[in-house]
Design a protein around this motif. Sequence first.
Motif, PDB file in Angstrom:
ATOM      1  N   UNK A  40     -25.903  12.363  23.504  1.00 40.73           N
ATOM      2  CA  UNK A  40     -24.710  13.276  24.092  1.00 40.73           C
ATOM      3  C   UNK A  40     -23.446  12.917  25.227  1.00 40.73           C
ATOM      4  N   UNK A  41     -22.725  12.903  24.753  1.00 43.17           N
ATOM      5  CA  UNK A  41     -21.537  12.353  25.685  1.00 43.17           C
ATOM      6  C   UNK A  41     -22.056  11.760  27.401  1.00 43.17           C
ATOM      7  N   UNK A  42     -22.809  11.917  28.027  1.00 47.42           N
ATOM      8  CA  UNK A  42     -23.147  11.675  28.865  1.00 47.42           C
ATOM      9  C   UNK A  42     -24.396  10.362  29.235  1.00 47.42           C
ATOM     10  N   UNK A  43     -24.440  10.439  27.615  1.00 49.13           N
ATOM     11  CA  UNK A  43     -26.155   9.852  27.765  1.00 49.13           C
ATOM     12  C   UNK A  43     -25.739   8.074  27.906  1.00 49.13           C
ATOM     13  N   UNK A  44     -25.323   7.574  28.362  1.00 55.21           N
ATOM     14  CA  UNK A  44     -25.171   6.416  29.248  1.00 55.21           C
ATOM     15  C   UNK A  44     -25.319   6.318  30.922  1.00 55.21           C
ATOM     16  N   UNK A  45     -25.388   7.499  31.531  1.00 57.89           N
ATOM     17  CA  UNK A  45     -25.806   7.945  32.753  1.00 57.89           C
ATOM     18  C   UNK A  45     -27.000   8.096  32.225  1.00 57.89           C
ATOM     19  N   UNK A  46     -27.812   8.375  31.676  1.00 56.79           N
ATOM     20  CA  UNK A  46     -29.466   8.292  31.984  1.00 56.79           C
ATOM     21  C   UNK A  46     -30.203   7.248  30.612  1.00 56.79           C
ATOM     22  N   UNK A  51     -28.992   6.817  21.370  1.00 49.97           N
ATOM     23  CA  UNK A  51     -30.477   7.451  21.671  1.00 49.97           C
ATOM     24  C   UNK A  51     -29.717   8.388  20.059  1.00 49.97           C
ATOM     25  N   UNK A  52     -30.745   8.199  19.613  1.00 46.67           N
ATOM     26  CA  UNK A  52     -30.484   9.317  18.201  1.00 46.67           C
ATOM     27  C   UNK A  52     -31.821   9.767  17.422  1.00 46.67           C
ATOM     28  N   UNK A  53     -32.241  10.670  17.759  1.00 47.25           N
ATOM     29  CA  UNK A  53     -33.575  10.617  17.203  1.00 47.25           C
ATOM     30  C   UNK A  53     -33.768  10.864  15.493  1.00 47.25           C
ATOM     31  N   UNK A  54     -33.577  11.924  15.233  1.00 46.27           N
ATOM     32  CA  UNK A  54     -33.202  11.770  13.791  1.00 46.27           C
ATOM     33  C   UNK A  54     -33.170  10.263  12.871  1.00 46.27           C
ATOM     34  N   UNK A  55     -31.339  10.356  13.306  1.00 46.73           N
ATOM     35  CA  UNK A  55     -30.702   9.372  13.006  1.00 46.73           C
ATOM     36  C   UNK A  55     -31.749   7.945  13.183  1.00 46.73           C
ATOM     37  N   UNK A  56     -31.533   7.399  13.926  1.00 46.00           N
ATOM     38  CA  UNK A  56     -32.602   5.877  13.957  1.00 46.00           C
ATOM     39  C   UNK A  56     -33.505   6.626  13.246  1.00 46.00           C
ATOM     40  N   UNK A  57     -35.067   7.304  13.549  1.00 43.49           N
ATOM     41  CA  UNK A  57     -35.683   6.983  12.239  1.00 43.49           C
ATOM     42  C   UNK A  57     -34.775   7.047  11.216  1.00 43.49           C
ATOM     43  N   UNK A  58     -34.241   7.872  10.487  1.00 42.24           N
ATOM     44  CA  UNK A  58     -33.975   7.772   8.996  1.00 42.24           C
ATOM     45  C   UNK A  58     -33.269   6.676   8.380  1.00 42.24           C
ATOM     46  N   UNK A  97     -26.694  21.701  28.972  1.00 40.74           N
ATOM     47  CA  UNK A  97     -25.152  21.674  30.096  1.00 40.74           C
ATOM     48  C   UNK A  97     -26.184  21.376  31.492  1.00 40.74           C
ATOM     49  N   UNK A  98     -27.234  22.234  31.770  1.00 49.79           N
ATOM     50  CA  UNK A  98     -28.055  21.149  32.368  1.00 49.79           C
ATOM     51  C   UNK A  98     -27.883  20.216  32.777  1.00 49.79           C
ATOM     52  N   UNK A 359     -29.700  14.066  24.389  1.00 45.47           N
ATOM     53  CA  UNK A 359     -29.024  14.291  22.718  1.00 45.47           C
ATOM     54  C   UNK A 359     -28.768  15.349  22.561  1.00 45.47           C
ATOM     55  N   UNK A 360     -28.045  16.074  21.459  1.00 43.21           N
ATOM     56  CA  UNK A 360     -27.632  16.586  20.674  1.00 43.21           C
ATOM     57  C   UNK A 360     -28.787  17.303  20.130  1.00 43.21           C
ATOM     58  N   UNK A 361     -29.326  18.866  19.670  1.00 43.00           N
ATOM     59  CA  UNK A 361     -30.833  18.891  18.875  1.00 43.00           C
ATOM     60  C   UNK A 361     -29.668  19.855  17.861  1.00 43.00           C
ATOM     61  N   UNK A 362     -30.533  20.277  17.551  1.00 41.62           N
ATOM     62  CA  UNK A 362     -30.182  20.903  15.988  1.00 41.62           C
ATOM     63  C   UNK A 362     -30.298  21.792  16.315  1.00 41.62           C
ATOM     64  N   UNK A 363     -30.155  22.955  15.136  1.00 40.43           N
ATOM     65  CA  UNK A 363     -29.741  24.634  15.488  1.00 40.43           C
ATOM     66  C   UNK A 363     -29.498  24.941  13.839  1.00 40.43           C
ATOM     67  N   UNK A 364     -31.187  25.542  13.466  1.00 39.75           N
ATOM     68  CA  UNK A 364     -30.679  25.918  12.329  1.00 39.75           C
ATOM     69  C   UNK A 364     -31.352  27.253  12.090  1.00 39.75           C
ATOM     70  N   UNK A 365     -30.816  28.200  11.377  1.00 36.74           N
ATOM     71  CA  UNK A 365     -31.222  29.751  11.076  1.00 36.74           C
ATOM     72  C   UNK A 365     -30.975  30.257   9.983  1.00 36.74           C
ATOM     73  N   UNK A 366     -32.192  30.551   9.318  1.00 35.85           N
ATOM     74  CA  UNK A 366     -31.474  31.285   7.820  1.00 35.85           C
ATOM     75  C   UNK A 366     -32.870  32.779   8.470  1.00 35.85           C
TER      76      UNK A 366
END
Length: 413
Positions: A40-46, A51-58, A97-98, A359-366
């Motif tokens: 997320x844009x504020x990840x540095x504050x944390x 960090x990129x769970x899916x991307x770095x694993x891949x 947002x929280x 991080x952001x989280x995926x949102x998949x709907x089907x």
Amino acid sequence: MPRSRPRARSRTISRHTIRNLALFPRVILIVLDSVGCGELPDAGLYGDRGSDTLGNIARHVPLRVPRLRALGLGRVANIGPPEGGPHDGAFGRMAEASPGKDSVTGHWEMMGLVLERPFPTFPSGFPRAVIEEFERRIGRESIGNVVASGTEIIDRLGAEHVRTGKPIVYTSADSVFQIAAHEDVIPVAELYRICETAFEIVGRGLGVGRVIARPFVGVQGAFTRTSNRHDYALDPTGQTLLDHLTGRGIPVLSIGKVKDLFAGRGITRAVPTASDSEGVDCLLDALHSAPDGLIFANLVDFDTVYGHRNDVAGYAANIERFDQRLGSVLGQLRDDDLLVITADHGNDPTTPSTDHSREHVPLLMTGRRVKRGADLGTRTTFADLGQTLAANFSVGPLAHGSSFLEDVVVEHS
């Protein structure tokens, strides 16, 4: 923290009534615990920049996830070149947002409750006065009171605990008071009573998000945690989608730790699980037998077994196992079902940290009634999902979030 409203009385309404209320009479919501998709844009504050769970694993392990890719995962996560469309549903990602990055915060926001301030954390351990009060009430001394990962702490202090009978207290970057004990030294029922005491002190007293029982077994050098974990969480500080649903008599089935995260509120029936495999088994059983309403499942092994242990290969393999079993889930969907797959935070196993990541989280709907290839963009809050489900079931509106229901529904469906 603000006092929560009274629990809604649950009553079940008829299937016919739900079908008159909802475009999707049954919604299946699967949370892949910690499967984030980029900082997320504020990840540095944390402390989570990069960090990129899916991307770095891949980047370490090429992921074979054809079903998730077909749902659009490659369009919202850095898992390789995105496939050409159309995809088998709608896709996007959500920002939190929280403030915070723990499971309670993520799940509450998903159900429409955005926090104004984070739960308190204790990076130097809990104040001595708190520990002394805890020890006085349980009639035992404790050891630890440090920030540590769950596996590392039992390796380091497990033998001392077995020798002395003193429970191990530890915390993390999240708002948690965790208590580890060997099942042969402190039986599980007694550990639960100890955790209930701790919850009165640090949960209700200090506003700590969760107290977690962490039982383990084995011998020195081979200690392993068991499936008898139990979470004690604060009541949600406001009305959630779950409250609105059960208040209208619409069933909510919890699978996994969801019930614990909401302190049991807004849950019609709960099914505990010992593993992700068992969680999917329970989900498949529910798809065969559960009535209309919300089926809300959390698959926690991604986080507890692989993320917190920085096990990149194991995390990748678990994603692939879920993808394989997703085929069975998709095969059991009814024509008017909605399946949603998302996450509650990140936990990048490729970084030095063993904690959750912002991080952001995926949102998949089907589903048959979901527009194929609908791009939902980046939602500014997880609460958009809760508001969308509230609109679907004609309950609410919730205090936070914007519905995107019209963006995913096939016209004249």
